[in-house]
Scaffold this motif. Structure first.
Motif, PDB file in Angstrom:
ATOM      1  N   GLU A  21       0.902  -1.110  -0.002  1.00 31.52           N
ATOM      2  CA  GLU A  21       0.227  -0.156   0.010  1.00 31.52           C
ATOM      3  C   GLU A  21       0.849   1.305   0.125  1.00 31.52           C
ATOM      4  O   GLU A  21       0.573   2.124  -0.543  1.00 31.52           O
ATOM      5  CB  GLU A  21      -0.942   0.031   1.208  1.00 31.52           C
ATOM      6  CG  GLU A  21      -2.158   0.877   1.156  1.00 31.52           C
ATOM      7  CD  GLU A  21      -1.775   2.347   1.715  1.00 31.52           C
ATOM      8  OE1 GLU A  21      -2.479   3.444   1.192  1.00 31.52           O
ATOM      9  OE2 GLU A  21      -0.909   2.427   2.562  1.00 31.52           O
ATOM     10  N   ARG A  25       0.820   4.328  -2.763  1.00 28.86           N
ATOM     11  CA  ARG A  25       0.976   5.637  -2.210  1.00 28.86           C
ATOM     12  C   ARG A  25       2.125   6.548  -2.899  1.00 28.86           C
ATOM     13  O   ARG A  25       1.800   7.852  -3.124  1.00 28.86           O
ATOM     14  CB  ARG A  25       0.617   5.574  -0.750  1.00 28.86           C
ATOM     15  CG  ARG A  25       0.202   6.976  -0.063  1.00 28.86           C
ATOM     16  CD  ARG A  25       0.200   6.881   1.587  1.00 28.86           C
ATOM     17  NE  ARG A  25      -0.815   6.083   1.699  1.00 28.86           N
ATOM     18  CZ  ARG A  25      -2.192   6.210   2.141  1.00 28.86           C
ATOM     19  NH1 ARG A  25      -2.498   7.758   1.975  1.00 28.86           N
ATOM     20  NH2 ARG A  25      -3.097   5.507   2.621  1.00 28.86           N
ATOM     21  N   ARG A  77      -7.598  -2.319  -3.572  1.00 31.00           N
ATOM     22  CA  ARG A  77      -8.912  -1.981  -2.972  1.00 31.00           C
ATOM     23  C   ARG A  77      -9.133  -2.646  -1.817  1.00 31.00           C
ATOM     24  O   ARG A  77      -9.386  -2.214  -0.740  1.00 31.00           O
ATOM     25  CB  ARG A  77     -10.114  -2.146  -3.891  1.00 31.00           C
ATOM     26  CG  ARG A  77     -10.213  -1.063  -4.982  1.00 31.00           C
ATOM     27  CD  ARG A  77     -11.201  -1.200  -5.835  1.00 31.00           C
ATOM     28  NE  ARG A  77     -11.641  -2.503  -6.532  1.00 31.00           N
ATOM     29  CZ  ARG A  77     -11.150  -2.919  -7.602  1.00 31.00           C
ATOM     30  NH1 ARG A  77     -10.652  -1.804  -8.345  1.00 31.00           N
ATOM     31  NH2 ARG A  77     -11.518  -4.087  -8.316  1.00 31.00           N
ATOM     32  N   LYS A  80      -6.755  -1.613   1.207  1.00 30.75           N
ATOM     33  CA  LYS A  80      -7.002  -0.571   2.054  1.00 30.75           C
ATOM     34  C   LYS A  80      -8.015  -0.891   2.859  1.00 30.75           C
ATOM     35  O   LYS A  80      -7.965  -0.217   4.137  1.00 30.75           O
ATOM     36  CB  LYS A  80      -7.560   0.577   0.972  1.00 30.75           C
ATOM     37  CG  LYS A  80      -6.535   1.259   0.125  1.00 30.75           C
ATOM     38  CD  LYS A  80      -7.078   2.206  -0.801  1.00 30.75           C
ATOM     39  CE  LYS A  80      -5.903   2.981  -1.517  1.00 30.75           C
ATOM     40  NZ  LYS A  80      -6.258   4.199  -2.588  1.00 30.75           N
ATOM     41  N   VAL A 149     -13.262   2.570   1.226  1.00 30.71           N
ATOM     42  CA  VAL A 149     -11.905   2.154   1.087  1.00 30.71           C
ATOM     43  C   VAL A 149     -11.202   2.210   2.448  1.00 30.71           C
ATOM     44  O   VAL A 149      -9.873   1.720   2.490  1.00 30.71           O
ATOM     45  CB  VAL A 149     -11.213   2.223  -0.215  1.00 30.71           C
ATOM     46  CG1 VAL A 149     -11.702   1.785  -1.429  1.00 30.71           C
ATOM     47  CG2 VAL A 149     -10.848   3.855  -0.252  1.00 30.71           C
ATOM     48  N   ASP A 151      -9.828   5.452   3.448  1.00 36.21           N
ATOM     49  CA  ASP A 151      -8.998   6.305   3.255  1.00 36.21           C
ATOM     50  C   ASP A 151      -9.537   7.462   4.183  1.00 36.21           C
ATOM     51  O   ASP A 151      -8.782   8.445   4.473  1.00 36.21           O
ATOM     52  CB  ASP A 151      -8.834   6.657   1.656  1.00 36.21           C
ATOM     53  CG  ASP A 151      -7.800   5.953   1.184  1.00 36.21           C
ATOM     54  OD1 ASP A 151      -6.987   5.169   1.634  1.00 36.21           O
ATOM     55  OD2 ASP A 151      -7.825   5.997  -0.241  1.00 36.21           O
TER      56      ASP A 151
END
Length: 320
Positions: A21, A25, A77, A80, A149, A151
């Motif tokens: 991840e 990012r 996906r 996350k 997700v 975030d």
């Protein structure tokens, strides 16, 4: 090769998900290694192991960094969501062991960032100083997809009147906190900042700041001109930047639109004047969006209660 939950669970480690991840990012294995305090070769090894365990390539490597393959986007996906659940679990453990702690990730728009959010954050910090609040400012079409997700935990802002967001995101809920009036603003020495009421046509002689065309506030402004039978102004700057807009209005000529609570904040600070123009439409309902597919962490629930309390002091709560 099919993967059962048990076989996949035995192979994968959470640390691999964290590394993958972070690479996505950062957009770069090197930058991800720096953030994670790992060597570049160690990060590369983790990605290779993960690709081998899942049976397909996750990343495309290029001169400008890395990007996910189609399979990598699928895994990202779910990654996350897994990391969001891990964060919630760690916050619940910390809250149980140490008292209220954790992090709240909040997306917001101009409608909530000037008054509602600062008041809610102050209330939260008075009750739980260890909770970290992270704010992300963007448009609604960018913020809402970040809720499922993981975030973001919450999105605070204007509830779109057309309701299409419910069709696109059926697992989201919106709690209406209050209804926000709309007002015109200008510099404190603006010619129309007198007690005598002005009309919409009076304002057309001045430069304008209007919201960008993709914003819900611009739709409200366009409808206001249409309903009044007035041609929209030609001398326009399109902007959603609060600091830029306030600076432009210090010329004592430029006119802007603002939610009432934000305008009063700037008026009390002596930066702007609310122009007396009757008959403006409401800005709309201000609410809090959340994803219903996860149990919220204690810190998130505490912040929601602080939002309700802060909203009660701003305006009369709207009826849903």
């Amino acid at each position: 090769m099919s993967q059962s939950p048990i076989s996949l669970g035995r192979k994968l480690r959470f640390s691999q998900i964290v590394v993958f991840e972070q690479v996505l990012r950062s957009g770069s294995i090197l930058r991800a290694a720096q953030v994670l305090n790992m060597t570049q070769s160690a990060v590369t090894k983790v990605i290779h192991e993960l690709e081998h365990q899942l049976g397909a390539a996750l990343l495309v490597r290029g001169n400008r960094g890395v990007s996910p393959t189609e399979f990598g986007e699928l895994v990202a996906r779910r990654a996350k969501s897994l990391l969001a659940e891990l964060r919630y679990m760690s916050e619940e453990v910390n809250a149980f062991q140490q008292g209220t702690a954790g992090q709240v990730l909040v997306g917001t728009l101009i409608s909530a960032s000037a008054v509602l959010l600062p008041r809610a954050i102050q209330l939260l910090k008075a009750r739980a100083p260890a909770v970290v609040v992270t704010l992300r400012v963007a448009q609604m079409d960018q913020l809402l997809p970040a809720l499922p997700v993981g975030d973001l935990d919450l999105v605070v802002g204007r509830v779109p009147e057309d309701g299409t967001w419910r069709t696109r995101s059926p697992q989201l809920e919106a709690e209406t906190l209050y209804r926000e009036p709309l007002c015109f603003v200008g510099g404190i020495q603006h010619p129309l900042a007198a007690p005598t009421p002005a009309t919409l046509r009076d304002l057309l002689a001045f430069p304008w700041i209007l919201p960008t065309r993709d914003s819900s506030l611009r739709q409200t402004a366009d409808r206001m001109f249409r309903d009044a039978g007035v041609t929209p102004p030609a001398n326009v700057v399109e902007s959603l930047s609060v600091l830029t807009n306030v600076a432009l209005m210090l010329d004592q000529a430029t006119v802007g639109l603002m939610p009432d609570s934000a305008a009063r904040q700037f008026a009390q600070a002596g930066l702007l004047a609310i122009l007396p123009v009757p008959g403006l439409p409401d800005f709309g309902d201000i609410g809090c969006f959340a994803f219903t597919g996860r149990e919220p962490a204690p810190a998130v629930e505490l912040f929601r209660s602080c939002l309700r309390e802060a909203a009660a002091g701003i305006a009369t709560p709207a009826t849903a």
